[in-house]
Motif scaffolding. Structure first.
Motif, PDB file in Angstrom:
ATOM      1  N   PHE A   1       0.852  -1.188   0.000  1.00  0.00           N
ATOM      2  CA  PHE A   1       0.000   0.000   0.000  1.00  0.00           C
ATOM      3  C   PHE A   1       0.889   1.240   0.000  1.00  0.00           C
TER       4      PHE A   1
ATOM      5  N   HIS B   1     -21.717  10.825   4.437  1.00  0.00           N
ATOM      6  CA  HIS B   1     -20.986   9.549   4.428  1.00  0.00           C
ATOM      7  C   HIS B   1     -21.767   8.391   3.792  1.00  0.00           C
TER       8      HIS B   1
ATOM      9  N   GLY C   1     -12.736   0.967   2.847  1.00  0.00           N
ATOM     10  CA  GLY C   1     -13.560   1.592   3.899  1.00  0.00           C
ATOM     11  C   GLY C   1     -14.084   0.579   4.892  1.00  0.00           C
TER      12      GLY C   1
ATOM     13  N   ILE D   1      -8.878  -4.074   1.733  1.00  0.00           N
ATOM     14  CA  ILE D   1      -7.774  -3.759   2.640  1.00  0.00           C
ATOM     15  C   ILE D   1      -8.369  -3.513   4.015  1.00  0.00           C
TER      16      ILE D   1
ATOM     17  N   GLN E   1     -14.957   7.179   9.037  1.00  0.00           N
ATOM     18  CA  GLN E   1     -15.615   6.785  10.288  1.00  0.00           C
ATOM     19  C   GLN E   1     -14.898   5.679  11.036  1.00  0.00           C
TER      20      GLN E   1
HETATM   21  C1  LIG Z   1      -5.451   1.295   3.505  1.00  0.00           C
HETATM   22  C2  LIG Z   1      -6.371   2.379   3.153  1.00  0.00           C
HETATM   23  C3  LIG Z   1      -6.205   3.033   1.949  1.00  0.00           C
HETATM   24  C4  LIG Z   1      -7.029   4.083   1.585  1.00  0.00           C
HETATM   25  N1  LIG Z   1      -6.791   4.755   0.433  1.00  0.00           N
HETATM   26  C5  LIG Z   1      -7.513   5.868   0.162  1.00  0.00           C
HETATM   27  C6  LIG Z   1      -7.212   6.669  -0.955  1.00  0.00           C
HETATM   28  O1  LIG Z   1      -6.318   6.371  -1.732  1.00  0.00           O
HETATM   29  N2  LIG Z   1      -7.930   7.796  -1.154  1.00  0.00           N
HETATM   30  C7  LIG Z   1      -8.955   8.154  -0.333  1.00  0.00           C
HETATM   31  O2  LIG Z   1      -9.589   9.176  -0.588  1.00  0.00           O
HETATM   32  N3  LIG Z   1      -9.278   7.384   0.723  1.00  0.00           N
HETATM   33  C8  LIG Z   1      -8.573   6.284   0.986  1.00  0.00           C
HETATM   34  N4  LIG Z   1      -8.871   5.521   2.084  1.00  0.00           N
HETATM   35  C9  LIG Z   1     -10.053   5.876   2.848  1.00  0.00           C
HETATM   36  C10 LIG Z   1     -11.180   4.887   2.626  1.00  0.00           C
HETATM   37  O3  LIG Z   1     -11.599   4.831   1.293  1.00  0.00           O
HETATM   38  C11 LIG Z   1     -12.339   5.280   3.509  1.00  0.00           C
HETATM   39  O4  LIG Z   1     -12.829   6.538   3.147  1.00  0.00           O
HETATM   40  C12 LIG Z   1     -11.900   5.341   4.930  1.00  0.00           C
HETATM   41  O5  LIG Z   1     -11.198   4.174   5.278  1.00  0.00           O
HETATM   42  C13 LIG Z   1     -13.067   5.488   5.844  1.00  0.00           C
HETATM   43  O6  LIG Z   1     -13.994   4.522   5.502  1.00  0.00           O
HETATM   44  P1  LIG Z   1     -15.319   4.371   6.292  1.00  0.00           P
HETATM   45  O7  LIG Z   1     -15.958   5.702   6.332  1.00  0.00           O
HETATM   46  O8  LIG Z   1     -16.097   3.323   5.547  1.00  0.00           O
HETATM   47  O9  LIG Z   1     -14.913   3.923   7.645  1.00  0.00           O
HETATM   48  C14 LIG Z   1      -8.070   4.466   2.449  1.00  0.00           C
HETATM   49  C15 LIG Z   1      -8.264   3.774   3.652  1.00  0.00           C
HETATM   50  C16 LIG Z   1      -7.421   2.760   4.013  1.00  0.00           C
HETATM   51  C17 LIG Z   1      -7.650   2.065   5.315  1.00  0.00           C
END
Ligand SMILES: Cc1cc2nc3c(=O)[nH]c(=O)nc-3n(C[C@H](O)[C@H](O)[C@H](O)COP(=O)(O)O)c2cc1C
Length: 430
Positions: free
Chosen positions: A7, A149, A222, A239, A335
Protein backbone atom coordinates in the motif's frame (compact mmCIF):
# COMPACT_ATOMS: atom_id res chain seq x y z
CA UNK A 1 -0.42 -19.64 0.83
CA UNK A 2 -1.40 -16.03 1.18
CA UNK A 3 -1.22 -12.95 -1.04
CA UNK A 4 1.04 -9.94 -0.71
CA UNK A 5 0.61 -6.34 -1.75
CA UNK A 6 2.14 -2.96 -1.00
CA UNK A 7 0.00 0.00 0.00
CA UNK A 8 1.67 3.19 -1.19
CA UNK A 9 0.26 5.39 1.54
CA UNK A 10 0.98 8.69 -0.13
CA UNK A 11 0.31 7.50 -3.67
CA UNK A 12 2.43 9.04 -6.39
CA UNK A 13 3.70 11.50 -3.83
CA UNK A 14 6.75 12.57 -1.89
CA UNK A 15 8.31 9.85 0.24
CA UNK A 16 10.68 10.57 3.13
CA UNK A 17 12.25 13.48 1.30
CA UNK A 18 14.37 14.71 4.20
CA UNK A 19 15.00 11.34 5.82
CA UNK A 20 17.84 8.90 5.56
CA UNK A 21 17.74 6.35 2.75
CA UNK A 22 15.34 8.39 0.66
CA UNK A 23 17.66 8.36 -2.34
CA UNK A 24 18.02 11.12 -4.83
CA UNK A 25 15.07 13.14 -3.62
CA UNK A 26 15.40 16.08 -5.98
CA UNK A 27 15.06 13.98 -9.08
CA UNK A 28 12.85 11.23 -7.60
CA UNK A 29 9.88 13.48 -6.81
CA UNK A 30 7.48 13.31 -9.73
CA UNK A 31 9.82 10.90 -11.52
CA UNK A 32 8.47 7.40 -12.18
CA UNK A 33 11.81 5.59 -11.79
CA UNK A 34 11.53 4.92 -8.05
CA UNK A 35 8.14 3.28 -8.60
CA UNK A 36 9.36 1.34 -11.64
CA UNK A 37 12.22 -0.02 -9.52
CA UNK A 38 9.65 -0.85 -6.86
CA UNK A 39 7.41 -2.74 -9.29
CA UNK A 40 10.26 -4.88 -10.62
CA UNK A 41 11.45 -5.64 -7.08
CA UNK A 42 7.99 -6.58 -5.83
CA UNK A 43 7.48 -8.79 -8.85
CA UNK A 44 10.72 -10.56 -7.96
CA UNK A 45 9.16 -11.00 -4.52
CA UNK A 46 5.99 -12.55 -6.00
CA UNK A 47 3.64 -9.77 -4.89
CA UNK A 48 0.09 -9.68 -6.23
CA UNK A 49 -0.16 -5.94 -6.41
CA UNK A 50 0.94 -2.41 -5.60
CA UNK A 51 -1.87 -0.10 -4.55
CA UNK A 52 -1.47 3.63 -5.07
CA UNK A 53 -3.46 5.83 -2.72
CA UNK A 54 -4.71 9.13 -4.12
CA UNK A 55 -6.52 12.31 -3.18
CA UNK A 56 -7.43 15.55 -4.93
CA UNK A 57 -6.80 18.12 -2.28
CA UNK A 58 -4.12 20.20 -0.62
CA UNK A 59 -5.67 20.43 2.85
CA UNK A 60 -5.72 23.63 4.88
CA UNK A 61 -8.02 22.61 7.70
CA UNK A 62 -5.27 22.09 10.28
CA UNK A 63 -4.59 25.51 11.80
CA UNK A 64 -6.46 27.06 8.88
CA UNK A 65 -3.38 27.21 6.65
CA UNK A 66 -1.58 25.15 4.01
CA UNK A 67 1.47 24.98 6.26
CA UNK A 68 1.12 21.38 7.44
CA UNK A 69 0.43 20.26 3.86
CA UNK A 70 3.17 22.11 2.08
CA UNK A 71 5.97 22.27 4.63
CA UNK A 72 6.25 18.50 4.95
CA UNK A 73 5.30 17.80 1.34
CA UNK A 74 3.17 14.97 2.73
CA UNK A 75 -0.04 15.82 0.92
CA UNK A 76 1.42 16.52 -2.50
CA UNK A 77 0.06 14.01 -5.02
CA UNK A 78 0.59 13.50 -8.69
CA UNK A 79 -2.16 11.64 -10.48
CA UNK A 80 -1.27 7.92 -10.18
CA UNK A 81 -3.07 6.75 -13.31
CA UNK A 82 -0.37 7.75 -15.85
CA UNK A 83 2.08 5.67 -13.79
CA UNK A 84 0.12 2.47 -14.36
CA UNK A 85 1.30 1.61 -17.91
CA UNK A 86 4.85 2.65 -17.07
CA UNK A 87 4.92 0.13 -14.23
CA UNK A 88 3.34 -2.68 -16.21
CA UNK A 89 5.65 -1.99 -19.14
CA UNK A 90 8.62 -2.73 -16.90
CA UNK A 91 7.09 -5.92 -15.46
CA UNK A 92 5.20 -9.01 -16.62
CA UNK A 93 3.03 -10.27 -13.77
CA UNK A 94 2.40 -7.86 -10.91
CA UNK A 95 -0.96 -6.08 -10.69
CA UNK A 96 -1.09 -2.29 -10.39
CA UNK A 97 -4.00 -0.69 -8.55
CA UNK A 98 -4.72 3.02 -8.91
CA UNK A 99 -7.17 4.88 -6.72
CA UNK A 100 -10.10 6.71 -8.22
CA UNK A 101 -12.99 8.46 -6.58
CA UNK A 102 -16.53 7.34 -7.27
CA UNK A 103 -17.66 10.83 -6.27
CA UNK A 104 -15.56 12.59 -8.91
CA UNK A 105 -15.30 10.33 -11.94
CA UNK A 106 -18.37 9.79 -14.04
CA UNK A 107 -18.86 6.01 -14.36
CA UNK A 108 -18.60 6.15 -18.15
CA UNK A 109 -15.21 7.88 -17.93
CA UNK A 110 -13.98 5.39 -15.37
CA UNK A 111 -15.26 2.33 -17.27
CA UNK A 112 -13.63 3.54 -20.48
CA UNK A 113 -10.37 4.57 -18.81
CA UNK A 114 -9.90 1.28 -16.98
CA UNK A 115 -10.97 -0.78 -19.98
CA UNK A 116 -8.28 1.05 -21.96
CA UNK A 117 -5.75 0.42 -19.18
CA UNK A 118 -6.74 -3.24 -19.11
CA UNK A 119 -5.59 -3.47 -22.74
CA UNK A 120 -2.43 -1.43 -22.27
CA UNK A 121 -1.40 -3.44 -19.19
CA UNK A 122 -2.41 -6.78 -20.74
CA UNK A 123 -4.82 -7.50 -17.91
CA UNK A 124 -2.92 -6.19 -14.90
CA UNK A 125 -4.80 -3.10 -13.78
CA UNK A 126 -7.02 -2.62 -10.76
CA UNK A 127 -9.02 0.29 -9.35
CA UNK A 128 -9.13 1.20 -5.67
CA UNK A 129 -12.55 2.73 -5.15
CA UNK A 130 -12.87 5.55 -2.67
CA UNK A 131 -15.83 7.82 -2.10
CA UNK A 132 -13.63 10.76 -0.98
CA UNK A 133 -14.11 12.14 2.47
CA UNK A 134 -12.85 15.68 2.20
CA UNK A 135 -14.93 18.79 1.75
CA UNK A 136 -12.21 20.79 -0.01
CA UNK A 137 -11.72 17.94 -2.49
CA UNK A 138 -15.46 18.07 -3.24
CA UNK A 139 -15.13 21.82 -3.77
CA UNK A 140 -12.27 21.26 -6.21
CA UNK A 141 -14.78 19.44 -8.40
CA UNK A 142 -17.40 22.15 -8.04
CA UNK A 143 -19.54 20.54 -5.36
CA UNK A 144 -20.60 22.87 -2.56
CA UNK A 145 -20.21 20.53 0.37
CA UNK A 146 -19.24 17.03 1.43
CA UNK A 147 -21.77 14.44 0.26
CA UNK A 148 -22.88 12.73 3.53
CA UNK A 149 -20.99 9.55 4.43
CA UNK A 150 -23.67 6.91 3.84
CA UNK A 151 -25.01 8.63 0.73
CA UNK A 152 -21.51 8.52 -0.77
CA UNK A 153 -21.59 4.74 -0.46
CA UNK A 154 -25.15 4.59 -1.93
CA UNK A 155 -23.90 6.52 -4.91
CA UNK A 156 -20.79 4.35 -5.10
CA UNK A 157 -22.85 1.14 -5.26
CA UNK A 158 -24.84 2.55 -8.15
CA UNK A 159 -21.61 3.80 -9.74
CA UNK A 160 -20.18 0.26 -9.71
CA UNK A 161 -23.38 -1.08 -11.28
CA UNK A 162 -23.04 1.37 -14.17
CA UNK A 163 -19.33 0.65 -14.64
CA UNK A 164 -19.88 -3.12 -14.67
CA UNK A 165 -22.85 -2.81 -17.04
CA UNK A 166 -20.65 -0.80 -19.40
CA UNK A 167 -17.84 -3.37 -19.20
CA UNK A 168 -20.46 -5.98 -20.11
CA UNK A 169 -21.95 -3.93 -22.96
CA UNK A 170 -19.95 -6.09 -25.38
CA UNK A 171 -20.74 -9.82 -25.24
CA UNK A 172 -17.83 -12.20 -24.75
CA UNK A 173 -17.97 -13.28 -28.37
CA UNK A 174 -18.70 -9.89 -29.94
CA UNK A 175 -15.22 -9.29 -31.35
CA UNK A 176 -14.66 -11.49 -34.42
CA UNK A 177 -11.61 -9.99 -36.17
CA UNK A 178 -12.72 -11.89 -39.25
CA UNK A 179 -10.34 -10.53 -41.88
CA UNK A 180 -11.71 -12.64 -44.72
CA UNK A 181 -15.29 -11.40 -44.22
CA UNK A 182 -14.19 -7.91 -43.20
CA UNK A 183 -16.06 -8.09 -39.88
CA UNK A 184 -14.28 -6.66 -36.88
CA UNK A 185 -17.17 -7.21 -34.47
CA UNK A 186 -20.71 -8.57 -34.54
CA UNK A 187 -23.03 -5.60 -34.03
CA UNK A 188 -25.79 -7.83 -32.64
CA UNK A 189 -23.56 -8.56 -29.66
CA UNK A 190 -22.98 -4.96 -28.64
CA UNK A 191 -25.71 -3.37 -26.50
CA UNK A 192 -26.73 -0.09 -24.98
CA UNK A 193 -27.02 -0.27 -21.21
CA UNK A 194 -29.61 2.52 -20.80
CA UNK A 195 -28.87 2.88 -17.10
CA UNK A 196 -31.30 5.17 -15.27
CA UNK A 197 -30.49 5.26 -11.57
CA UNK A 198 -31.03 7.61 -8.67
CA UNK A 199 -27.64 9.27 -9.18
CA UNK A 200 -26.34 8.26 -12.59
CA UNK A 201 -27.48 7.82 -16.14
CA UNK A 202 -25.54 6.25 -18.96
CA UNK A 203 -26.55 5.07 -22.39
CA UNK A 204 -23.63 2.88 -23.44
CA UNK A 205 -22.22 0.78 -24.98
CA UNK A 206 -18.55 1.46 -24.37
CA UNK A 207 -16.61 2.38 -27.46
CA UNK A 208 -13.68 0.23 -26.30
CA UNK A 209 -13.64 -3.55 -26.58
CA UNK A 210 -13.38 -5.74 -23.44
CA UNK A 211 -9.85 -6.14 -22.10
CA UNK A 212 -8.10 -9.33 -20.96
CA UNK A 213 -9.69 -9.15 -17.50
CA UNK A 214 -13.01 -7.84 -18.83
CA UNK A 215 -13.59 -6.50 -15.32
CA UNK A 216 -10.42 -4.92 -13.92
CA UNK A 217 -9.81 -5.87 -10.28
CA UNK A 218 -11.71 -3.75 -7.74
CA UNK A 219 -10.05 -2.92 -4.42
CA UNK A 220 -11.68 -1.18 -1.44
CA UNK A 221 -10.67 -0.09 2.05
CA UNK A 222 -13.56 1.59 3.90
CA UNK A 223 -14.24 -0.15 7.20
CA UNK A 224 -17.54 1.37 8.41
CA UNK A 225 -20.69 -0.75 8.23
CA UNK A 226 -21.71 0.66 4.84
CA UNK A 227 -18.07 0.62 3.72
CA UNK A 228 -17.77 -3.10 4.47
CA UNK A 229 -21.07 -3.81 2.78
CA UNK A 230 -19.84 -1.94 -0.28
CA UNK A 231 -16.61 -3.95 -0.25
CA UNK A 232 -18.39 -7.28 0.24
CA UNK A 233 -20.73 -6.53 -2.64
CA UNK A 234 -18.30 -5.08 -5.15
CA UNK A 235 -14.64 -5.72 -4.36
CA UNK A 236 -12.22 -8.44 -5.43
CA UNK A 237 -9.77 -7.42 -2.72
CA UNK A 238 -10.36 -5.55 0.54
CA UNK A 239 -7.77 -3.76 2.64
CA UNK A 240 -8.48 -4.20 6.32
CA UNK A 241 -7.08 -1.59 8.70
CA UNK A 242 -7.64 -3.36 12.02
CA UNK A 243 -5.88 -3.87 15.33
CA UNK A 244 -4.80 -7.31 16.46
CA UNK A 245 -5.45 -10.86 15.40
CA UNK A 246 -8.95 -10.99 16.89
CA UNK A 247 -10.03 -8.04 14.75
CA UNK A 248 -8.28 -9.57 11.73
CA UNK A 249 -10.30 -12.73 12.18
CA UNK A 250 -13.54 -10.83 12.86
CA UNK A 251 -13.08 -8.73 9.70
CA UNK A 252 -12.62 -11.77 7.47
CA UNK A 253 -15.57 -13.54 9.14
CA UNK A 254 -17.72 -10.44 8.68
CA UNK A 255 -16.90 -10.20 4.97
CA UNK A 256 -17.61 -13.92 4.57
CA UNK A 257 -21.01 -13.52 6.25
CA UNK A 258 -21.86 -10.47 4.16
CA UNK A 259 -20.89 -12.26 0.92
CA UNK A 260 -22.95 -15.31 1.85
CA UNK A 261 -25.97 -13.11 2.65
CA UNK A 262 -25.56 -11.52 -0.78
CA UNK A 263 -25.38 -14.94 -2.45
CA UNK A 264 -21.75 -14.37 -3.45
CA UNK A 265 -18.79 -16.73 -3.11
CA UNK A 266 -16.86 -15.67 0.03
CA UNK A 267 -13.61 -16.72 -1.65
CA UNK A 268 -14.24 -14.31 -4.50
CA UNK A 269 -12.80 -11.51 -2.38
CA UNK A 270 -9.34 -11.44 -0.82
CA UNK A 271 -8.97 -9.62 2.50
CA UNK A 272 -5.47 -8.27 3.08
CA UNK A 273 -4.26 -6.72 6.36
CA UNK A 274 -2.00 -3.72 6.65
CA UNK A 275 1.38 -4.32 8.27
CA UNK A 276 4.57 -2.28 8.67
CA UNK A 277 7.31 -4.77 9.58
CA UNK A 278 10.35 -3.38 11.35
CA UNK A 279 13.28 -5.65 10.58
CA UNK A 280 16.99 -5.86 11.32
CA UNK A 281 19.69 -8.48 11.72
CA UNK A 282 18.68 -9.19 15.30
CA UNK A 283 15.55 -8.78 17.39
CA UNK A 284 17.37 -6.25 19.61
CA UNK A 285 18.34 -4.08 16.67
CA UNK A 286 14.81 -4.22 15.34
CA UNK A 287 13.40 -3.15 18.74
CA UNK A 288 15.86 -0.23 18.82
CA UNK A 289 14.77 0.76 15.33
CA UNK A 290 11.14 0.66 16.42
CA UNK A 291 11.92 2.88 19.42
CA UNK A 292 13.79 5.36 17.22
CA UNK A 293 10.76 5.58 14.94
CA UNK A 294 8.48 6.18 17.92
CA UNK A 295 10.81 8.93 19.19
CA UNK A 296 10.69 10.57 15.77
CA UNK A 297 6.89 10.45 15.82
CA UNK A 298 6.79 11.95 19.34
CA UNK A 299 9.02 14.80 18.20
CA UNK A 300 6.73 15.59 15.31
CA UNK A 301 3.29 14.98 16.76
CA UNK A 302 1.66 17.93 15.04
CA UNK A 303 2.31 16.39 11.62
CA UNK A 304 0.43 13.26 12.68
CA UNK A 305 -2.47 15.21 14.17
CA UNK A 306 -2.71 17.21 10.94
CA UNK A 307 -3.64 13.88 9.37
CA UNK A 308 -6.63 13.65 11.73
CA UNK A 309 -7.69 17.17 10.67
CA UNK A 310 -7.61 15.95 7.10
CA UNK A 311 -9.54 12.73 7.78
CA UNK A 312 -12.32 14.54 9.64
CA UNK A 313 -12.37 18.00 7.99
CA UNK A 314 -12.05 19.38 11.56
CA UNK A 315 -9.25 21.58 12.88
CA UNK A 316 -7.49 19.41 15.46
CA UNK A 317 -4.80 22.02 16.15
CA UNK A 318 -7.34 23.55 18.58
CA UNK A 319 -7.56 20.39 20.70
CA UNK A 320 -5.42 19.63 23.73
CA UNK A 321 -3.22 16.76 22.59
CA UNK A 322 -3.16 15.43 26.16
CA UNK A 323 -6.95 15.31 26.51
CA UNK A 324 -8.96 12.17 25.69
CA UNK A 325 -9.54 11.47 22.04
CA UNK A 326 -12.73 13.34 21.01
CA UNK A 327 -15.76 11.39 19.89
CA UNK A 328 -15.98 12.13 16.19
CA UNK A 329 -17.34 8.74 15.33
CA UNK A 330 -20.18 10.20 13.34
CA UNK A 331 -18.01 12.56 11.37
CA UNK A 332 -18.70 12.51 7.66
CA UNK A 333 -15.10 11.60 6.81
CA UNK A 334 -13.29 8.43 7.79
CA UNK A 335 -15.61 6.79 10.29
CA UNK A 336 -14.02 3.46 11.05
CA UNK A 337 -10.57 4.92 11.73
CA UNK A 338 -11.95 7.52 14.12
CA UNK A 339 -14.13 4.97 15.93
CA UNK A 340 -11.11 2.80 16.61
CA UNK A 341 -9.20 5.61 18.23
CA UNK A 342 -12.12 7.03 20.20
CA UNK A 343 -12.95 3.55 21.52
CA UNK A 344 -9.46 3.11 22.87
CA UNK A 345 -9.99 5.90 25.45
CA UNK A 346 -6.48 7.22 24.84
CA UNK A 347 -5.41 10.86 24.66
CA UNK A 348 -4.66 12.28 21.23
CA UNK A 349 -0.94 12.00 21.92
CA UNK A 350 -1.25 8.40 23.07
CA UNK A 351 -3.41 7.55 20.09
CA UNK A 352 -0.76 8.88 17.75
CA UNK A 353 2.00 7.06 19.59
CA UNK A 354 0.31 3.72 20.18
CA UNK A 355 -2.15 3.23 17.42
CA UNK A 356 -0.30 3.00 14.19
CA UNK A 357 -3.02 2.93 11.59
CA UNK A 358 -1.08 0.76 9.25
CA UNK A 359 -0.20 -2.03 11.63
CA UNK A 360 -2.76 -4.79 12.05
CA UNK A 361 -0.20 -6.68 14.10
CA UNK A 362 3.13 -5.47 15.44
CA UNK A 363 5.95 -7.14 13.52
CA UNK A 364 9.40 -6.37 14.91
CA UNK A 365 12.31 -8.78 14.45
CA UNK A 366 14.45 -10.49 11.85
CA UNK A 367 12.99 -11.35 8.44
CA UNK A 368 12.74 -14.97 9.58
CA UNK A 369 10.97 -14.24 12.87
CA UNK A 370 8.61 -11.78 11.18
CA UNK A 371 7.80 -14.35 8.47
CA UNK A 372 7.00 -16.91 11.14
CA UNK A 373 4.68 -14.50 12.98
CA UNK A 374 2.95 -13.56 9.75
CA UNK A 375 2.25 -17.21 9.05
CA UNK A 376 0.94 -17.84 12.58
CA UNK A 377 -1.32 -14.78 12.56
CA UNK A 378 -2.74 -15.67 9.16
CA UNK A 379 -3.39 -19.25 10.25
CA UNK A 380 -5.40 -17.88 13.15
CA UNK A 381 -7.23 -15.07 11.35
CA UNK A 382 -8.05 -17.02 8.21
CA UNK A 383 -7.52 -13.98 5.99
CA UNK A 384 -5.96 -13.87 2.56
CA UNK A 385 -2.78 -11.90 2.89
CA UNK A 386 -0.91 -8.77 3.92
CA UNK A 387 -0.35 -5.37 2.49
CA UNK A 388 2.95 -3.74 3.35
CA UNK A 389 2.54 -0.12 4.41
CA UNK A 390 5.95 1.50 4.66
CA UNK A 391 7.40 4.64 3.11
CA UNK A 392 8.57 3.94 -0.42
CA UNK A 393 12.35 4.03 -0.23
CA UNK A 394 14.71 1.68 -2.02
CA UNK A 395 15.96 0.48 1.35
CA UNK A 396 12.47 -0.45 2.53
CA UNK A 397 11.71 -2.10 -0.80
CA UNK A 398 14.88 -4.21 -0.54
CA UNK A 399 14.10 -5.23 3.04
CA UNK A 400 10.75 -6.55 1.89
CA UNK A 401 11.63 -7.95 -1.54
CA UNK A 402 15.01 -9.45 -0.67
CA UNK A 403 14.67 -10.03 3.09
CA UNK A 404 11.09 -10.78 4.06
CA UNK A 405 9.77 -12.31 0.82
CA UNK A 406 12.47 -15.02 0.58
CA UNK A 407 11.84 -15.88 4.26
CA UNK A 408 8.10 -16.18 3.55
CA UNK A 409 8.76 -18.22 0.43
CA UNK A 410 11.01 -20.57 2.36
CA UNK A 411 8.09 -21.26 4.67
CA UNK A 412 5.93 -21.99 1.62
CA UNK A 413 3.40 -19.29 2.48
CA UNK A 414 3.76 -17.06 -0.59
CA UNK A 415 3.75 -18.02 -4.24
CA UNK A 416 6.91 -19.42 -5.81
CA UNK A 417 5.89 -18.01 -9.20
CA UNK A 418 2.97 -16.53 -11.09
CA UNK A 419 0.90 -19.23 -12.77
CA UNK A 420 -1.76 -17.20 -14.51
CA UNK A 421 -1.86 -14.51 -17.15
CA UNK A 422 -3.87 -11.73 -15.54
CA UNK A 423 -3.88 -9.93 -12.20
CA UNK A 424 -7.46 -11.09 -11.53
CA UNK A 425 -6.59 -14.74 -12.20
CA UNK A 426 -3.47 -14.64 -10.04
CA UNK A 427 -5.36 -12.93 -7.20
CA UNK A 428 -8.22 -15.42 -7.26
CA UNK A 429 -6.02 -18.48 -7.87
CA UNK A 430 -5.99 -19.45 -4.17
C1 LIG B 1 -5.45 1.30 3.51
C2 LIG B 1 -6.37 2.38 3.15
C3 LIG B 1 -6.20 3.03 1.95
C4 LIG B 1 -7.03 4.08 1.59
N1 LIG B 1 -6.79 4.76 0.43
C5 LIG B 1 -7.51 5.87 0.16
C6 LIG B 1 -7.21 6.67 -0.95
O1 LIG B 1 -6.32 6.37 -1.73
N2 LIG B 1 -7.93 7.80 -1.15
C7 LIG B 1 -8.95 8.15 -0.33
O2 LIG B 1 -9.59 9.18 -0.59
N3 LIG B 1 -9.28 7.38 0.72
C8 LIG B 1 -8.57 6.28 0.99
N4 LIG B 1 -8.87 5.52 2.08
C9 LIG B 1 -10.05 5.88 2.85
C10 LIG B 1 -11.18 4.89 2.63
O3 LIG B 1 -11.60 4.83 1.29
C11 LIG B 1 -12.34 5.28 3.51
O4 LIG B 1 -12.83 6.54 3.15
C12 LIG B 1 -11.90 5.34 4.93
O5 LIG B 1 -11.20 4.17 5.28
C13 LIG B 1 -13.07 5.49 5.84
O6 LIG B 1 -13.99 4.52 5.50
P1 LIG B 1 -15.32 4.37 6.29
O7 LIG B 1 -15.96 5.70 6.33
O8 LIG B 1 -16.10 3.32 5.55
O9 LIG B 1 -14.91 3.92 7.64
C14 LIG B 1 -8.07 4.47 2.45
C15 LIG B 1 -8.26 3.77 3.65
C16 LIG B 1 -7.42 2.76 4.01
C17 LIG B 1 -7.65 2.07 5.31
Amino acid sequence: MFHMGWFMGTGFGVYNWNQRWSGNVGSDVGNPQLFIDMATSLERAGFDYMMMEDSSVLPNVHGGTFESSVKSGGTIRFDPIPLVPLLTNATRHIGIVATISTSFYHPFMAARLFSTLDHITEGRVGMNLVTSSNKSAMQNYGLKDLIPHDERYDRANEWVDVVKALWDSWDEDAVLMDEAQGVFADHTKVHTVDFEGKYYRSRGPLNTIPGPQRHPVICQAGGSDVGRQFGARNADTIIAAVKGVEEMKAYRDDITARREALGLDPNGVKVLYLVSPIMADSKGEAEAKDQAMKDATAANIDAQVAGFSYFTSTDWSKFDYDAPFPDLSKNEGHQSTMNDWARSGATIREAVMNHRTQESVRLVGTPESVAQEMEEHMDYAGGDGYLIAMPVTRKNITEIADGLAPALRQRGVIRPSYDKATFRENLLAY
